[in-house]
Structures are given as structure tokens and as C-alpha cells.
Write a protein that holds these residues in place. Structure first.
Motif, mmCIF file in Angstrom:
data_model
loop_
_atom_site.group_PDB
_atom_site.id
_atom_site.type_symbol
_atom_site.label_atom_id
_atom_site.label_comp_id
_atom_site.label_asym_id
_atom_site.label_seq_id
_atom_site.Cartn_x
_atom_site.Cartn_y
_atom_site.Cartn_z
ATOM 1 N N TYR A 35 0.856 -1.164 0.000
ATOM 2 C CA TYR A 35 0.000 0.000 0.000
ATOM 3 C C TYR A 35 0.903 1.229 0.000
ATOM 4 C CZ TYR A 35 0.826 0.061 5.040
ATOM 5 O OH TYR A 35 1.410 0.087 6.269
ATOM 6 N N ILE A 39 3.713 10.104 5.495
ATOM 7 C CA ILE A 39 4.284 10.266 6.827
ATOM 8 C C ILE A 39 4.879 11.665 6.882
ATOM 9 C CG2 ILE A 39 6.090 9.458 8.407
ATOM 10 C CD1 ILE A 39 5.759 6.708 6.700
ATOM 11 N N GLN A 41 6.994 14.880 9.278
ATOM 12 C CA GLN A 41 7.913 15.150 10.372
ATOM 13 C C GLN A 41 8.064 16.653 10.535
ATOM 14 O OE1 GLN A 41 11.948 13.553 9.959
ATOM 15 N NE2 GLN A 41 12.026 13.275 12.181
ATOM 16 N N GLY A 46 9.380 14.326 15.818
ATOM 17 C CA GLY A 46 9.349 12.949 15.383
ATOM 18 C C GLY A 46 8.447 12.696 14.189
ATOM 19 N N LEU A 47 8.392 11.418 13.817
ATOM 20 C CA LEU A 47 7.608 10.996 12.664
ATOM 21 C C LEU A 47 6.144 10.806 13.048
ATOM 22 C CD1 LEU A 47 10.084 8.245 11.406
ATOM 23 C CD2 LEU A 47 9.794 10.532 10.436
ATOM 24 N N TRP A 49 2.632 9.113 11.276
ATOM 25 C CA TRP A 49 1.914 8.458 10.178
ATOM 26 C C TRP A 49 0.623 9.226 9.917
ATOM 27 C CZ3 TRP A 49 -2.850 5.667 10.370
ATOM 28 C CH2 TRP A 49 -3.145 4.943 9.200
ATOM 29 N N TYR A 60 -6.806 4.393 4.913
ATOM 30 C CA TYR A 60 -6.815 4.395 6.376
ATOM 31 C C TYR A 60 -6.114 5.674 6.829
ATOM 32 C CZ TYR A 60 -7.806 -0.503 5.538
ATOM 33 O OH TYR A 60 -8.363 -1.671 5.088
ATOM 34 N N TYR A 61 -6.640 6.269 7.900
ATOM 35 C CA TYR A 61 -6.125 7.549 8.330
ATOM 36 C C TYR A 61 -5.797 7.558 9.815
ATOM 37 C CZ TYR A 61 -8.309 9.050 3.936
ATOM 38 O OH TYR A 61 -8.671 9.181 2.616
ATOM 39 N N ASN A 62 -4.821 8.401 10.156
ATOM 40 C CA ASN A 62 -4.516 8.680 11.549
ATOM 41 C C ASN A 62 -5.768 9.284 12.190
ATOM 42 O OD1 ASN A 62 -3.674 9.988 13.965
ATOM 43 N ND2 ASN A 62 -1.586 10.152 13.166
ATOM 44 N N PRO A 63 -6.252 8.683 13.273
ATOM 45 C CA PRO A 63 -7.492 9.206 13.879
ATOM 46 C C PRO A 63 -7.419 10.687 14.246
ATOM 47 C CG PRO A 63 -6.950 7.063 14.805
ATOM 48 C CD PRO A 63 -5.781 7.475 13.952
ATOM 49 N N SER A 64 -6.240 11.156 14.608
ATOM 50 C CA SER A 64 -6.120 12.553 15.024
ATOM 51 C C SER A 64 -6.196 13.520 13.840
ATOM 52 C CB SER A 64 -4.802 12.760 15.780
ATOM 53 O OG SER A 64 -3.699 12.596 14.909
ATOM 54 N N HIS A 96 6.631 13.029 3.693
ATOM 55 C CA HIS A 96 7.207 11.927 2.926
ATOM 56 C C HIS A 96 6.104 11.024 2.414
ATOM 57 C CE1 HIS A 96 11.443 12.332 4.308
ATOM 58 N NE2 HIS A 96 10.918 12.692 5.470
ATOM 59 N N ASP A 105 2.260 -3.959 8.211
ATOM 60 C CA ASP A 105 1.797 -2.590 8.020
ATOM 61 C C ASP A 105 2.805 -1.528 8.430
ATOM 62 O OD1 ASP A 105 -0.454 -4.527 8.592
ATOM 63 O OD2 ASP A 105 -1.571 -2.823 7.773
ATOM 64 N N THR A 106 3.666 -1.849 9.371
ATOM 65 C CA THR A 106 4.584 -0.836 9.904
ATOM 66 C C THR A 106 5.876 -0.707 9.098
ATOM 67 O OG1 THR A 106 5.643 -2.433 11.370
ATOM 68 C CG2 THR A 106 3.732 -1.242 12.239
ATOM 69 N N PHE A 108 7.732 0.540 6.160
ATOM 70 C CA PHE A 108 7.686 1.527 5.095
ATOM 71 C C PHE A 108 9.049 1.584 4.419
ATOM 72 C CE2 PHE A 108 3.569 3.131 6.104
ATOM 73 C CZ PHE A 108 3.443 3.046 7.478
ATOM 74 N N ARG B 34 3.514 -6.117 14.962
ATOM 75 C CA ARG B 34 4.424 -6.024 13.795
ATOM 76 C C ARG B 34 5.401 -4.850 13.916
ATOM 77 N NH1 ARG B 34 -0.939 -6.297 9.963
ATOM 78 N NH2 ARG B 34 -1.918 -7.961 11.172
ATOM 79 N N SER B 36 8.332 -2.221 13.782
ATOM 80 C CA SER B 36 9.465 -1.957 12.915
ATOM 81 C C SER B 36 10.295 -0.850 13.525
ATOM 82 C CB SER B 36 8.999 -1.562 11.504
ATOM 83 O OG SER B 36 8.314 -2.631 10.873
ATOM 84 N N TYR B 38 13.329 2.241 12.742
ATOM 85 C CA TYR B 38 13.939 3.094 11.736
ATOM 86 C C TYR B 38 15.063 3.905 12.364
ATOM 87 C CZ TYR B 38 9.765 1.899 9.161
ATOM 88 O OH TYR B 38 8.769 1.189 8.530
ATOM 89 N N TYR B 89 13.377 5.391 15.626
ATOM 90 C CA TYR B 89 11.928 5.401 15.774
ATOM 91 C C TYR B 89 11.380 3.987 15.617
ATOM 92 C CZ TYR B 89 12.281 10.442 15.006
ATOM 93 O OH TYR B 89 12.601 11.766 15.107
ATOM 94 N N ALA B 91 7.732 1.811 14.984
ATOM 95 C CA ALA B 91 6.368 1.938 14.469
ATOM 96 C C ALA B 91 5.609 0.689 14.880
ATOM 97 C CB ALA B 91 6.363 2.108 12.957
ATOM 98 N N GLY B 97 -5.898 -0.950 10.173
ATOM 99 C CA GLY B 97 -5.118 -0.249 9.157
ATOM 100 C C GLY B 97 -4.284 0.899 9.680
ATOM 101 N N SER B 99 -1.211 2.610 11.824
ATOM 102 C CA SER B 99 0.120 2.464 12.399
ATOM 103 C C SER B 99 0.479 3.747 13.142
ATOM 104 C CB SER B 99 1.163 2.194 11.308
ATOM 105 O OG SER B 99 0.938 0.941 10.697
ATOM 106 N N PHE B 101 3.845 5.833 15.075
ATOM 107 C CA PHE B 101 5.262 5.936 15.388
ATOM 108 C C PHE B 101 5.445 6.364 16.839
ATOM 109 C CE2 PHE B 101 7.566 5.387 11.452
ATOM 110 C CZ PHE B 101 6.636 5.656 10.460
ATOM 111 N N GLY B 103 7.823 8.370 19.714
ATOM 112 C CA GLY B 103 8.384 9.710 19.701
ATOM 113 C C GLY B 103 9.861 9.767 19.368
#
Lengths: 121, 110
Positions: A35, A39, A41, A46-47, A49, A60-64, A96, A105-106, A108, B34, B36, B38, B89, B91, B97, B99, B101, B103
């Protein structure tokens, strides 16, 4: 070799909509094993998603961020896009695009080099 | 809302071993998450080190390893080198669906 490249305005006015496109080269965006994600930053932070989309258009979206985000895909152009509405200074960030693994899923990889979007008042 | 937690900063001596962890404010991280990992150096794009708990990404030295320790994911660096000084980092998959990250951990090698 798979490459992802973000494009879009580097400066967006507060309360307007941020729009970015990711162009995928070297592989088909229709590959069912993956998919396509966004992402971000913020400078010095920090990063985060933002969301992901499958070739079928399922997203699918970040709930926030869900109330402000739309991710779409154009398989004919091998591109996908991000729209973030009602932006504020807190949305200033390097954005990005990245390919995600459908089963892990995690994971990337690879990532686009990123594009800095600054929200101005 | 569940937050993914990481140590804000850690230090390790050259040649030493350090473990970075990735947990949740509510619940546990397991293989089903799962996780990951980075690595990111200033001005660079994040690089995948570990995916799916303990699978090493192509080209990553075997001194980087991933595991589950208790209720957290862990990244262990064995024989730390100066160029391991980076931000790290994790994740985590939250289901549906989504994910998230952590901090990030700033690792200093000194």
C-alpha cells in the motif's frame, strides 16, 4: 529501482488545503503486496503516520487527522495524493510518501526524499 | 488515545551494547503489533533497520537486532559504533489499518 517523489507547493496559507502528489516510478502502484503511505515530520520533531491507501482505493487515516485528511490514488498515472484541509502552523513539516507492506503494516520502504511544506499566516 | 513510548535519549560507549524499547501507554506490544524500527540521521530520510519484530532489512549489519522484551518491542545494538549515533523510531500496528510511530530515541555514542 523503485523511487517515490513528492511534489506540490512548499508554502500554504493557514486555513487553506495542503495538496501533495507522490509519483511512483520503477514499480506498479497496482502491486497487491503493497500500500502507499504518507508520513510527516515537523522540524525538530518525530515521525507521524498520516495515512495509507491501497490500489483499490481503500484508505486508512490517523485518527487525530482523519477529519481533515483525504488520500486518493490514480493507478493510470502511478500516483497517489494527499489533501489536508484547514491547515495551521502545526502542520508545517517535511511530508514523505513511502511504500508500505500489506502484511507488515509498519514496514515503510522505500521513502521519498520528502518535501517541506510551510504553513504561513 | 494510546501513545507509543520510547526513551527520549540514551547513551552507549563505543563497542558497548544498548537496548532501545518501544511500548504502549495502554496495553502491550507483541509480535501482532508487527513492530518496525527506523534509523534517522539529521537531514536524512529514515532508514529501515528491523521490520516485523526481528527481520533485518537488506544491508543492515547483524549487530542490530529486534525482539519482544516483556510487553515492549526492543532494538538492541551490539558493539556500538560512532556512526550509530542517530535518532531511532519504532512503528507499531494498532489494528484497523492504523500504524503509529513512537516519539523517537536520540542515541549518543560516547
Amino acid at each position: 529501482q523503485l523511487q517515490l517523489q513528492e511534489s506540490g507547493p512548499g508554502l500554504v496559507t493557514a486555513s487553506e488545503t495542503l495538496s501533495l502528489t507522490c509519483t511512483v516510478s520503477g514499480a506498479s502502484i497496482r502491486d497487491r503486496r503493497y500500500y502507499w503511505g504518507w508520513i510527516r515530520q515537523p522540524p525538530g520533531k518525530g515521525l507521524e503516520w498520516i495515512g495509507s491507501i491501497y490500489y483499490s482505493g481503500t484508505a486508512y487515516y490517523n485518527p487525530s487527522l482523519k477529519s481533515r485528511v483525504t488520500i486518493s490514488i490514480d493507478t493510470s498515472k502511478n500516483q497517489y495524493s494527499l489533501k489536508l484541509s484547514s491547515v495551521a502552523a502545526a502542520d508545517t513539516a517535511v511530508y514523505h510518501c513511502a511504500r508500505g507492506d500489506y502484511e507488515i503494516d509498519t514496514w515503510f520502504d522505500p521513502w521519498g526524499q520528502g518535501t517541506l511544506v510551510t504553513v504561513s499566516s | 488515545q494510546t501513545v507509543v513510548t520510547q526513551e527520549p535519549s540514551l547513551s552507549v560507549s563505543p563497542g558497548g551494547t544498548v537496548t532501545l524499547t518501544c511500548g504502549l501507554t495502554s496495553g502491550s506490544v507483541s509480535t501482532s503489533s508487527r513492530p518496525s524500527w527506523y534509523q534517522q540521521t539529521p537531514g536524512q530520510t529514515p532508514r529501515t533497520l528491523i521490520y516485523n519484530t526481528n527481520s533485518r532489512s537488506s544491508g543492515v549489519p547483524d549487530r542490530f537486532s529486534g525482539s519482544i522484551l516483556g510487553n515492549k518491542a526492543a532494538l538492541t545494538i551490539t558493539g556500538a559504533q560512532a556512526d550509530d549515533e542517530s535518532d531511532y523510531y519504532c512503528a507499531v500496528y494498532m489494528g484497523g489499518g492504523i500504524s503509529v510511530f513512537g516519539g523517537g530515541t536520540k542515541l549518543t555514542v560516547l
